[in-house]
Design a protein around this motif. Structure first.
Motif: not given
Length: 221
Positions: A187-197
């Motif tokens: 498993h992994g995290v290929p991307r984060v979506h900034p500003g969505t918190a």
């Protein structure tokens, strides 16, 4: 809180791997974030993880209970300031056991307590390559909690880092548990979506709190 047009529902992504959206309410998210900020302070605080070969992980990390470094556990921050790792609080064990019961059912709750937390902080450019959580001696389910920015969580198979895999959007407050036949899935995290918190959370970036049962003797060096 934002209201979704089509709210996410819980989903079994693979046998033994379940995504439960919105598992942590707003108050619990804020309390967990406050705790993470305290844990991130030195000594034994947030660090950059160096991997064999000289590279570094883009997500920064702090550990509780036992300190993880590629690819083993220790009682001190052997690849950092050398200080004792911060203790694992009993309330995190209770949280982990409740998460497993909710996601997989009471029968899946491990007999041994959760005793390790790996807390990863992702800024907008951070990623996590496909890997397995294979340094523990216990086969107890892994509990993953998300705070802050949305991310793409890629959940694969137990044989290879490549396909087949499923991409899941994890949002603040989401729970993901994997055990049984999926315990050693890549498993992994290929991307984060900034500003969505969530605006009210007060976090820029993403925190992932991963709880594990070590199966290790705490007296081991």
């Amino acid at each position: 809180m934002d209201v979704e047009l089509f709210p996410q529902g819980r989903a079994e992504v693979a046998p033994g791997a379940v995504h439960v959206p919105h598992w942590l309410d707003d108050a619990r998210q804020r309390a967990l974030l406050d705790a993470c900020r305290e844990w991130a302070r030195p000594p034994a605080g947030l660090r950059t993880v160096r991997i064999p070969g000289g590279g570094t992980m883009s997500a920064r990390q702090v550990c509780l209970g036992l300190h993880w470094y590629p690819y083993a556990y220790a009682r001190t921050v052997v690849d950092g300031d050398g200080t004792p790792v911060k203790p694992f609080p009993a309330w995190l064990d209770e949280l982990g056991r409740r998460a497993v019961a909710d996601a997989l059912g009471p029968a899946a709750v491990p007999r041994d307590p959760y005793d390790i937390a790996l807390i990863n902080f992702y800024d907008g450019d951070a990623r996590m390559g496909m890997h397995r959580d294979a340094d523990e001696r216990s086969a107890a389910p892994v509990v993953s909690l998300s705070l802050g920015d949305n991310c793409v969580f890629r959940f694969g198979n137990t044989e290879t880092r490549t396909r087949p895999y499923t991409d899941v959007e994890l949002r603040s407050g989401d729970l993901f548990v994997f055990g049984g036949p999926s315990r050693l899935a890549y498993h992994g995290v290929p991307r984060v979506h900034p500003g969505t918190a969530p605006a009210g959370l007060g976090l820029t970036g993403r925190l992932n709190i991963t709880l594990r049962v070590s199966g290790l003797d705490m007296r081991d060096g």
